[in-house]
Design a protein around this motif. Structure first.
Motif, mmCIF file in Angstrom:
data_model
loop_
_atom_site.group_PDB
_atom_site.id
_atom_site.type_symbol
_atom_site.label_atom_id
_atom_site.label_comp_id
_atom_site.label_asym_id
_atom_site.label_seq_id
_atom_site.Cartn_x
_atom_site.Cartn_y
_atom_site.Cartn_z
ATOM 1 N N ASP A 203 0.835 -1.191 0.000
ATOM 2 C CA ASP A 203 0.000 0.000 0.000
ATOM 3 C C ASP A 203 0.877 1.250 0.000
ATOM 4 O O ASP A 203 1.949 1.277 0.615
ATOM 5 N N PHE A 204 0.429 2.304 -0.683
ATOM 6 C CA PHE A 204 1.182 3.550 -0.802
ATOM 7 C C PHE A 204 1.590 4.100 0.555
ATOM 8 O O PHE A 204 2.683 4.632 0.723
ATOM 9 N N GLU A 205 0.706 3.973 1.558
ATOM 10 C CA GLU A 205 0.948 4.573 2.870
ATOM 11 C C GLU A 205 1.638 3.632 3.854
ATOM 12 O O GLU A 205 1.780 3.974 5.029
ATOM 13 N N THR A 206 2.102 2.477 3.393
ATOM 14 C CA THR A 206 2.827 1.552 4.266
ATOM 15 C C THR A 206 4.009 2.276 4.919
ATOM 16 O O THR A 206 4.841 2.868 4.221
ATOM 17 N N PRO A 207 4.121 2.264 6.260
ATOM 18 C CA PRO A 207 5.229 2.989 6.902
ATOM 19 C C PRO A 207 6.566 2.267 6.733
ATOM 20 O O PRO A 207 6.639 1.042 6.867
ATOM 21 N N VAL A 208 7.585 3.036 6.423
ATOM 22 C CA VAL A 208 8.929 2.480 6.291
ATOM 23 C C VAL A 208 9.915 3.337 7.070
ATOM 24 O O VAL A 208 9.702 4.533 7.297
ATOM 25 N N SER A 209 11.000 2.714 7.471
ATOM 26 C CA SER A 209 12.079 3.418 8.163
ATOM 27 C C SER A 209 13.046 4.019 7.161
ATOM 28 O O SER A 209 13.489 3.331 6.233
ATOM 29 N N MET A 210 13.382 5.301 7.362
ATOM 30 C CA MET A 210 14.423 5.937 6.573
ATOM 31 C C MET A 210 15.591 6.332 7.494
ATOM 32 O O MET A 210 16.290 7.302 7.251
ATOM 33 N N ASN A 211 15.761 5.552 8.549
ATOM 34 C CA ASN A 211 16.875 5.734 9.495
ATOM 35 C C ASN A 211 16.779 7.065 10.240
ATOM 36 O O ASN A 211 17.755 7.802 10.358
ATOM 37 N N PHE A 212 15.587 7.336 10.776
ATOM 38 C CA PHE A 212 15.339 8.541 11.570
ATOM 39 C C PHE A 212 14.776 8.049 12.907
ATOM 40 O O PHE A 212 13.585 7.790 13.040
ATOM 41 N N TRP A 213 15.667 7.920 13.914
ATOM 42 C CA TRP A 213 15.342 7.271 15.175
ATOM 43 C C TRP A 213 15.450 8.244 16.342
ATOM 44 O O TRP A 213 16.326 9.110 16.342
ATOM 45 N N GLY A 214 14.604 8.072 17.362
ATOM 46 C CA GLY A 214 14.667 8.890 18.561
ATOM 47 C C GLY A 214 14.970 8.051 19.790
ATOM 48 O O GLY A 214 14.328 7.015 20.010
ATOM 49 N N PHE A 215 15.932 8.497 20.607
ATOM 50 C CA PHE A 215 16.400 7.740 21.765
ATOM 51 C C PHE A 215 16.628 8.657 22.965
ATOM 52 O O PHE A 215 16.685 9.877 22.832
#
Length: 299
Positions: A203-215
Motif C-alpha cells: 500500500d502507498f501509505e505503508t510505513p517504512v524506516s528511513m533511518n530517523f530514530w529517537g532515543f
C-alpha cells in the motif's frame, strides 16, 4: 534541555563526501544536509553532533562552523575501529566500519540528552524534525523510543528498485517488526516488492524506516552490550554490519522498550540513482517557491 541531532556522516569523505553528498541541490548550492540542519534548528534542536572519520574533522569544521556559529551548538565525534573501548581485547580485522548502530556509540561521551539519529545525505523535511522534537521532549523515556515512519510511496525512485525497512505497527502505534525488503519499486500505478522471483503489492501509505530514530542516552549502554555480542559472533565475517534496526528488533522482541512509529506525510528525497538529482533539485526549488525555505539558506 533541548534534544540533540546526531548525524551519521562517517561514510563521508574529504570535502564533505562522495559526489552525491557535495552536490548542490538548493538555489545557492545548498546540499541536502544543510536542509536537515536548518529544519532541526527551526524545530527546536539545541545541538548537532557529526559522527565522522577523525581525519576529516578540519574539513567539517571549515564547512559547518562558520555557517552554524550562533545558530546551534556543534560537536564532532569519531567512529573508529578500536574495540578496546568496549572491553574487547581480541584484535578483529576490518576494512569496513561496523555499521550505523556501532556509529551511534561514538556519541555516548558527548550526548547526555534525548537525541535523534539521521543519515547525512537524506532529505527528511521539517515535519519529521518537529514531530521528533515533540516526541523527545514530551514522550521519550528510557524504555520508550521512536522512529519516523515515512509512507513508502513517498520514498521511491523512478529509476530503479530500492531497499526499504517496512514497519509493522501494532494497535498502540508501536513498532512490532521491521522487515527489510530489498527490491521495492513502482510497477505501473502499483508499488511492489520482489521476493523469490514473485511480486507482492504494498500500500502507498505503508510505513517504512528511513533511518530517523529517537532515543534517550540509555540506548548507549544497551547498544554497547549488543555490539560486543555482535562483534564476537561476527569476528570472521568482515562484511557483517551492526545496523540500528538490530537494536530496535532486539528491544521489541525482548519487550525491553517500545518504539513509537511517528507518521509523517513528508516527501523523502535521496539520490539513489544519478538520474534522481533533477527530481530532488526541482522538489527543493518548489519548496523554496512555496516559502518552506529561504532562497539563501544561511545568512
Amino acid at each position: 534541555m533541548k534534544p540533540t541531532l546526531l548525524i551519521l556522516a562517517a561514510g563521508m569523505a574529504s570535502r564533505y563526501g562522495s559526489m552525491k553528498q557535495i552536490d548542490g541541490f538548493g538555489p545557492n548550492g545548498e546540499t541536502i544536509i544543510d536542509y536537515s540542519i536548518y529544519d532541526a534548528i527551526k524545530a527546536g534542536f539545541g545541538k548537532v553532533v557529526f559522527i565522522i572519520k577523525e581525519e576529516f574533522v578540519e574539513n567539517f569544521r571549515s564547512i559547518f562552523d562558520p555557517k552554524l556559529k550562533g545558530k546551534i551548538e556543534v560537536d564532532y565525534v569519531f567512529q573508529n575501529f578500536d574495540l578496546r573501548q568496549f572491553g574487547i581485547e581480541e584484535e578483529i580485522y576490518r576494512e569496513k566500519p561496523w555499521g550505523t548502530a556501532h556509529a551511534i556509540l561514538s556519541g555516548r561521551t558527548v550526548v547526555k540528552e534525548p537525541f535523534c539519529v539521521i543519515n547525512a545525505d537524506d532529505f527528511y523535511g521539517y515535519d519529521a524534525f518537529k514531530k521528533m522534537v515533540d516526541f523527545l521532549n514530551d514522550e521519550a523515556n528510557d524504555s520508550n523510543f521512536s522512529i519516523i515512519g515515512y509512507q513508502i510511496g513517498k520514498t521511491l525512485s523512478d529509476f530503479g528498485a530500492v531497499s526499504r525497512g517496512v514497519c509493522k505497527v501494532d494497535e498502540a502505534g508501536n513498532l512490532s517488526e521491521i522487515i527489510e525488503r530489498t527490491k521495492v519499486y513502482k510497477d505501473g500505478e502499483a508499488i511492489v516488492f520482489e521476493e523469490d522471483d514473485k511480486k507482492y503489492p504494498l500500500d502507498f501509505e505503508t510505513p517504512v524506516s528511513m533511518n530517523f530514530w529517537g532515543f534517550t542516552p540509555a540506548v548507549f549502554k544497551i547498544t554497547e552490550e549488543l555490539f560486543k555480542e555482535f562483534a564476537m559472533a561476527n569476528k570472521d565475517k568482515p562484511k557483517a554490519e551492526f545496523f540500528i534496526p538490530l537494536i530496535g528488533e532486539n528491544l521489541v522482541k525482548t519487550n525491553s522498550a517500545t518504539f513509537k512509529v511517528v507518521p509523517t506525510a513528508n516527501q523523502w528525497f535521496g539520490v539513489t540513482y544519478k538520474e534522481d538529482k533533477p527530481f530532488v533539485q526541482a522538489s527543493i526549488d518548489q519548496l523554496v517557491k512555496d516559502g518552506a525555505y529561504p532562497e539563501k539558506l544561511w545568512n
